[in-house]
Design a protein around this motif. Structure first.
Motif, PDB file in Angstrom:
ATOM      1  N   LEU B  74      63.636   5.718  53.180  1.00 21.00           N
ATOM      2  CA  LEU B  74      64.715   5.897  52.215  1.00 21.00           C
ATOM      3  C   LEU B  74      65.681   4.717  52.252  1.00 21.00           C
ATOM      4  O   LEU B  74      66.043   4.157  51.217  1.00 21.00           O
ATOM      5  CB  LEU B  74      65.457   7.207  52.493  1.00 21.00           C
ATOM      6  N   ARG B  77      64.048   1.852  50.596  1.00 23.92           N
ATOM      7  CA  ARG B  77      64.006   2.015  49.138  1.00 23.92           C
ATOM      8  C   ARG B  77      65.322   1.603  48.512  1.00 23.92           C
ATOM      9  O   ARG B  77      65.365   1.104  47.393  1.00 23.92           O
ATOM     10  CB  ARG B  77      63.743   3.478  48.786  1.00 23.92           C
ATOM     11  N   ARG B  78      66.385   1.862  49.235  1.00 22.75           N
ATOM     12  CA  ARG B  78      67.710   1.539  48.691  1.00 22.75           C
ATOM     13  C   ARG B  78      67.978   0.040  48.665  1.00 22.75           C
ATOM     14  O   ARG B  78      69.020  -0.391  48.175  1.00 22.75           O
ATOM     15  CB  ARG B  78      68.789   2.273  49.487  1.00 22.75           C
ATOM     16  N   ARG B 105      73.383   5.492  46.044  1.00 22.84           N
ATOM     17  CA  ARG B 105      73.185   4.549  47.142  1.00 22.84           C
ATOM     18  C   ARG B 105      74.443   4.350  47.974  1.00 22.84           C
ATOM     19  O   ARG B 105      74.516   3.448  48.796  1.00 22.84           O
ATOM     20  CB  ARG B 105      72.699   3.214  46.586  1.00 22.84           C
TER      21      ARG B 105
END
Lengths: 233, 248, 280
Positions: B74, B77-78, B105
């Motif tokens: 995660l 991904r950010r 985010r």
């Protein structure tokens, strides 16, 4: 025709004069059906969402079960609930039979598969690429689900409308597990049945008209909520 | 704000068919790479693997030398942003479409609004800020989608045929603007395309995929020949064709 | 979007609040001993008698009566299973079995009304003025439409015993219809189908305005409809509310109540619907 106009008149009269019996029946109907719908949302939306987003062994069977459950006859649910709640039944110790809670339980059982089935369809009809895009935004699992439900909210609201429509119009289960007790578990549908069997057609018609009006108002509110956001600006 | 993305010994099978089989692939920091290849070569799948949206059966993905595992996916991904062929906007206003991902985010509210305004301006969609996403034209929504990706200030930008659904004039102007932006920000970028004419506007670096493998990689001239640089699709209403020739 | 989340949250919060308020309102947690489940026949409810009596009882004793109105068959079955605390029914033969098996105790005669045979004014089977048995035989002979409750209720049991005594087996005959519904709905059906039916007088009088039916046979001894009240034996079923049931039985046979029963319906229909029998 005569009975219908008389019923219409007495419906207005009862509402205008705030007939306490009718008001309490109406209020109880709203209360019971709303709580039942709310519970079915809490049960149905997660189930529908999980079934829409995951693939596992036995999923197909579960989906068929949900679809089957959407057409579950209310009287069968009523009978099953009655048998569960009787004094000497498995849940007899809670003394719930012939209480509004019993009606709520039966109605929640009726509405949950409806809500689950509609939610499943709503989320499955989302563009699969959209799911990827939402993940790509860097969402946590919770944020992901929230955005998903937001995108599917038209269908989800349809699920809620269908569930609510299913329980407010239901009579068999309410009669069986509620007992149609005056001032306690009598709701609009069971009161209507009783008045018909008493031969008081004006009153029965009036109650039906109130039921129709109530359903119309609540479903309209939900539809308004649903359509408001989707209109082009 | 740039990064290096690499994959090693990647294999991905779906329903018994090998879709990706890549021994080693590195996207260097600051590099802009175009991926081309026939339909079914695995371009989009590769992009989704690189975007950490698709977990391969075997293989290692590293972002800035850090191996991606479930625990850090995660967070990784950010650091990325993805633009798909369809603009895939949320059903809300243009402004919210750019702002919400920033808030997701963890960008603060004022900063998110500032960046949203900035990127709406840079993509020329400020006047659309209050419009619902689904009322936009194809070009407008793809601009919004790109503004959304860029406002995230990703370390790596991944695009999957971002222009193929647009008509020619829209595509041309958007390509030119994006080319400028990428060159000024030096953002690491990988984009999939099937239209060679898009490539020169953005980069000279090309990778060719075939049957799940990367079979060639290098300079556009070496791979597609001298003419590829100057080949531009042409339309009769394209007034500044002469000026545009050889640009990029 | 963020705002919408907040809005959704607040809606959920309101609904949750509503739910909790509702839960405290519905006396689920009320003391068990305060509820008395009365299983009774549809006729006592449909006629409106219990709507008059029960508030008086509740006010006097503080109990809350949950009246479940069903056919006598189901009412007795609920007693047999210990699902009800007290029964008010009118099928003496079936009741006797429960008394003999000591399923019920404190068995008390409350009141009676009578059954009547009603039918269209044209009276195709010519039963007017005949005794009940002769009337049933005539209906069979003329193959005239007859609507039966068919729901194992007290009225239905009475009707079946009359057919038996008349040596007629009506089941399956084309003119014999089983409605499967309450008394009120059944007389309506008879009126709509221009047929005969056996009904209690109270239901008939209460609905007379809606009906195109006349009383054709009445006053015969077999047509008496006798109501007994009884409490379910707490020694057999530990969960029954014995005290509440006892109070209800006592209430039903108390002189004041008996007087109310005798008065009930006089003002509206010009005749008593029920005749008190507990105080002689």
């Amino acid at each position: 025709m005569n009975i219908f106009t008389e019923g219409l008149q007495s419906a207005f009269q009862m509402l205008r004069s705030l007939d306490p019996d009718v008001l309490s029946i109406t209020w109880r109907t709203i209360h019971v059906s709303t709580v039942a719908t709310f519970i079915s949302i809490l049960i149905g939306i997660p189930i529908g969402t999980i079934l829409a987003l995951t693939r596992f062994r036995g999923r197909g069977v579960l989906v068929s079960l949900i679809n089957f459950g959407m057409g579950l006859p209310p009287v069968v649910v009523g009978l099953a609930t009655w048998l569960m709640l009787t004094r000497y039944g498995p849940l007899g110790m809670f003394n719930l039979l012939y209480t509004p809670t019993a009606i709520i339980m039966a109605q929640a059982v009726i509405a949950s598969p409806i809500v689950a089935g509609f939610s499943l369809a709503a989320i499955q009809s989302l563009n699969p690429k959209m799911l990827l895009q939402i993940q790509a935004l860097g969402t946590t699992r919770f944020q992901y689900l929230m955005l998903l439900l937001w995108e599917a909210r038209l269908g989800i609201l349809s699920a809620v409308i269908a569930g609510f429509g299913g329980v407010i119009s239901e009579v068999g289960a309410s009669m069986m597990v509620g007992g149609n007790i005056r001032g306690y578990t009598r709701v609009l549908t069971t009161a209507t049945v009783l008045e018909v069997s008493k031969g008081k057609f004006e009153l029965a018609t009036a109650l039906s008209i109130i039921l129709l009006a109530l359903t119309f108002v609540i479903v309209s509110l939900l539809s308004f909520l649903q359509q408001r956001k989707s209109a082009f600006r | 704000m740039t990064a290096e993305l690499s994959i090693t010994q990647l294999k991905l099978r779906r329903s018994g068919r090998e879709i990706l089989d890549i021994d080693r692939f590195v996207l260097d920091s600051g590099e802009i790479l175009a991926v081309i290849g026939p339909n079914g070569a695995g371009k989009s799948t590769l992009l989704q693997v690189l975007a950490l949206l698709l977990v391969p059966d075997t293989g290692i993905i590293e972002l800035n030398g850090e191996m991606i595992v479930n625990g850090n996916r995660l967070a990784a991904r950010r650091k990325l942003a993805v633009v798909f062929q369809e603009s895939l906007l949320l059903d809300t206003t243009v402004q919210k479409n750019i702002e919400i991902p920033l808030r997701i985010r963890g960008v603060g509210r004022t900063e998110a609004i500032r960046r949203t305004r900035e990127w709406m301006a840079r993509l020329g969609i400020t006047h659309l800020s209050g419009r619902r996403a689904r009322s936009l034209s194809g070009g407008e929504s793809q601009r919004t989608s790109i503004a959304r990706a860029l406002a995230m200030q990703p370390e790596i930008l991944l695009m999957d045929e971002p222009f193929s659904a647009l008509d020619y004039p829209t595509r041309k102007s958007l390509l030119a603007e994006l080319g400028d932006i990428l060159h000024t920000t030096r953002m690491t970028t990988i984009f999939v395309t099937h239209d060679f004419s898009e490539i020169p506007a953005l980069t000279r670096q090309v990778a060719v995929m075939f049957d799940g493998r990367i079979i060639k990689r290098g300079n556009i001239q070496d791979i597609l020949g001298e003419t590829a640089v100057s080949v531009r699709s042409w339309a009769p209403w394209d007034e500044d064709m002469e000026d545009g020739r050889g640009a990029g | 979007m963020k705002k919408s989340f907040i809005r959704i949250q607040s809606i959920i919060f309101c609904i949750a609040l509503f739910l909790m308020l509702g839960a405290t309102q519905s006396p689920v947690c009320a003391e068990e001993s305060k509820d008395v489940i009365l299983s009774t026949t549809t006729s006592t409810v449909d006629s409106g008698l219990l709507d008059d009596l029960i508030p008086v009882f509740e006010k006097k004793t503080g109990y809350r009566v949950k009246t479940i109105s069903v056919g006598t068959g189901q009412a007795l079955a609920m007693g047999e299973k210990g699902e009800a605390d007290v029964l008010l029914v009118h099928a003496p033969a079936a009741e006797k079995k429960l008394v003999d098996a000591s399923v019920v105790i404190n068995y008390q005669l409350v009141m009676h009304n009578d059954f009547i045979i009603v039918g269209p004014a044209s009276d195709p089977a010519k039963i007017k003025g005949k005794t009940a048995l002769d009337a049933f035989k005539a209906i069979d002979a003329a193959s005239a439409v007859f609507i039966s409750r068919g729901d194992d209720s007290g009225t239905h049991k009475k009707e079946q015993s009359l057919w038996k005594d008349a040596n007629v087996t009506p089941t399956g005959k084309p003119w014999y219809h089983e409605s499967g519904q309450g008394m009120g709905a059944t007389v309506l059906m008879a009126s709509e189908k221009v047929g005969y039916t056996l009904t209690d007088r109270a239901t008939y009088l209460a609905q007379k305005a809606n009906l195109k039916l006349d009383i054709l046979s009445e006053g015969d001894k077999p047509l008496l409809n006798i109501y007994h009240v009884m409490q379910v034996n707490p020694e057999k079923f530990s969960k029954v509310n014995a005290a509440g049931a006892k109070a209800f039985v006592e209430f039903m046979i108390a002189p004041d109540t008996q007087k109310m029963i005798g008065e009930f319906g006089k003002a509206k229909y010009g005749a008593s619907l029920f005749f008190p029998d507990a105080v002689k």
